[in-house]
Design a protein around this motif. Structure first.
Motif, PDB file in Angstrom:
ATOM      1  N   UNK A 172       0.827  -1.210   0.000  1.00  0.00           N
ATOM      2  CA  UNK A 172       0.000   0.000   0.000  1.00  0.00           C
ATOM      3  C   UNK A 172       0.857   1.255   0.000  1.00  0.00           C
ATOM      4  N   UNK A 173       0.398   2.282  -0.683  1.00  0.00           N
ATOM      5  CA  UNK A 173       1.141   3.522  -0.792  1.00  0.00           C
ATOM      6  C   UNK A 173       1.481   4.120   0.562  1.00  0.00           C
ATOM      7  N   UNK A 174       2.657   4.699   0.658  1.00  0.00           N
ATOM      8  CA  UNK A 174       3.076   5.345   1.894  1.00  0.00           C
ATOM      9  C   UNK A 174       3.921   4.490   2.808  1.00  0.00           C
ATOM     10  N   UNK A 175       4.216   3.247   2.405  1.00  0.00           N
ATOM     11  CA  UNK A 175       4.973   2.360   3.306  1.00  0.00           C
ATOM     12  C   UNK A 175       6.353   2.926   3.641  1.00  0.00           C
ATOM     13  N   UNK A 176       6.949   3.730   2.734  1.00  0.00           N
ATOM     14  CA  UNK A 176       8.251   4.318   3.004  1.00  0.00           C
ATOM     15  C   UNK A 176       8.156   5.805   3.325  1.00  0.00           C
ATOM     16  N   UNK A 177       6.937   6.287   3.593  1.00  0.00           N
ATOM     17  CA  UNK A 177       6.729   7.694   3.898  1.00  0.00           C
ATOM     18  C   UNK A 177       6.937   8.005   5.367  1.00  0.00           C
ATOM     19  N   UNK A 178       6.681   9.272   5.707  1.00  0.00           N
ATOM     20  CA  UNK A 178       6.936   9.733   7.060  1.00  0.00           C
ATOM     21  C   UNK A 178       6.093   9.057   8.120  1.00  0.00           C
ATOM     22  N   UNK A 179       4.912   8.554   7.760  1.00  0.00           N
ATOM     23  CA  UNK A 179       4.032   7.928   8.749  1.00  0.00           C
ATOM     24  C   UNK A 179       4.401   6.477   9.037  1.00  0.00           C
ATOM     25  N   UNK A 180       5.298   5.895   8.230  1.00  0.00           N
ATOM     26  CA  UNK A 180       5.671   4.487   8.441  1.00  0.00           C
ATOM     27  C   UNK A 180       7.179   4.383   8.677  1.00  0.00           C
ATOM     28  N   UNK A 181       7.964   4.333   7.634  1.00  0.00           N
ATOM     29  CA  UNK A 181       9.407   4.149   7.801  1.00  0.00           C
ATOM     30  C   UNK A 181      10.185   5.458   7.796  1.00  0.00           C
ATOM     31  N   UNK A 182       9.621   6.502   7.221  1.00  0.00           N
ATOM     32  CA  UNK A 182      10.316   7.778   7.217  1.00  0.00           C
ATOM     33  C   UNK A 182      11.666   7.735   6.530  1.00  0.00           C
ATOM     34  N   UNK A 183      11.765   6.937   5.470  1.00  0.00           N
ATOM     35  CA  UNK A 183      13.024   6.847   4.746  1.00  0.00           C
ATOM     36  C   UNK A 183      14.003   5.837   5.287  1.00  0.00           C
ATOM     37  N   UNK A 184      13.715   5.219   6.428  1.00  0.00           N
ATOM     38  CA  UNK A 184      14.593   4.186   6.977  1.00  0.00           C
ATOM     39  C   UNK A 184      14.414   2.882   6.213  1.00  0.00           C
ATOM     40  N   UNK A 185      15.393   2.000   6.332  1.00  0.00           N
ATOM     41  CA  UNK A 185      15.340   0.727   5.613  1.00  0.00           C
ATOM     42  C   UNK A 185      15.474  -0.478   6.538  1.00  0.00           C
TER      43      UNK A 185
END
Length: 247
Positions: A172-185
């Motif tokens: 789902x969209x946003x998985x790497x956005x600020x509300x979830x990972x915030x750019x972390x891996x």
């Protein structure tokens, strides 16, 4: 050609392992443990899971037993020849007065891979559990594959936790956005279930800039963390482990 493999563990209260069955890439070894635990280490015997593989680990911790399960190395989810995703199922039962520490190494979602992981835990009312999951999204310098994980825990037959995470292409969209990972891996979760929490509930708190401990509706607590890399996530979860699970 895809693999089908199921490894099985059963632990008794006297420290015995009446069932220790390896299968395919899932090699189980009894290893030396400190303290009161019987220890089993999962050793990868070959590259897996590849796309299309169906792997499973079934574990029974019988009444009064104390079992530690870990792994010798990270699990790499790798691309297969076809488009079919790989599946890795973990099924766990923990009996009355029993304790399980489930502490595998990370799952690394390699670029081009597609892995669906499912962990189902059935706990008796007086059982205790420590369960760690860590997800690393891509090897160094590469984007991740698709990784979907679901953790379902029931205690005394009642739901305690049912959580699904999805990362990578198709998530789902946003998985790497600020509300979830915030750019972390790198991300991880540590679940601790202890009947003692009924008398002394866990308080919600931060354990780092991007990590927190949250009490659950039951004698349990969940620590969650995101970080730039696997080492940073492990340090955060180790902090929670030392605070929540001295047993």
């Amino acid at each position: 050609m895809s693999l089908r493999a199921t490894a099985r563990i059963a632990a008794d209260a006297d420290g015995g392992l009446p069932l220790l069955v390896s299968d395919g890439p899932l090699a189980l070894r009894r290893t030396r443990a400190s303290g009161p635990y019987t220890r089993v280490t999962v050793v990868g015997a070959m590259s897996a899971p590849l796309g299309g593989d169906r792997l499973a680990v079934e574990t029974e911790v019988r009444d009064g037993a104390r079992l530690l399960v870990d792994s010798a190395a990270a699990t790499l989810a790798l691309p297969g020849r076809g488009a079919e995703p790989a599946a890795y199922d973990v099924r766990i039962g923990v009996g009355e007065g029993a304790v399980l520490r489930w502490l595998p190494e990370q799952v690394v979602s390699v670029h081009g891979s597609d892995l669906r992981m499912r962990t189902v835990v059935e706990l008796a009312a007086t059982a205790r559990l420590v369960l760690r999951e860590e997800q690393i999204l891509g090897r160094h310098g590469e984007p991740p594959g698709t990784l979907v994980t679901r953790l379902t825990v029931r205690r005394a037959g009642r739901p305690l936790l049912d959580q699904e995470l999805a990362f990578g292409p198709g998530a789902p969209g946003g998985w790497d956005g600020g509300a979830v990972l915030g750019g972390h891996r790198a991300t991880g979760q540590l679940l601790v279930v202890d009947p003692a929490f009924a008398e002394k509930p866990v308080r919600p708190r931060l354990i780092g800039e991007h990590a927190a401990v949250t009490p659950l509706a039951g004698p349990a607590a969940l620590a969650t963390a995101v970080a730039p890399d696997a080492l940073a996530v492990r340090r955060l979860l180790d902090t929670a482990l030392s605070e929540l699970a001295p047993f």
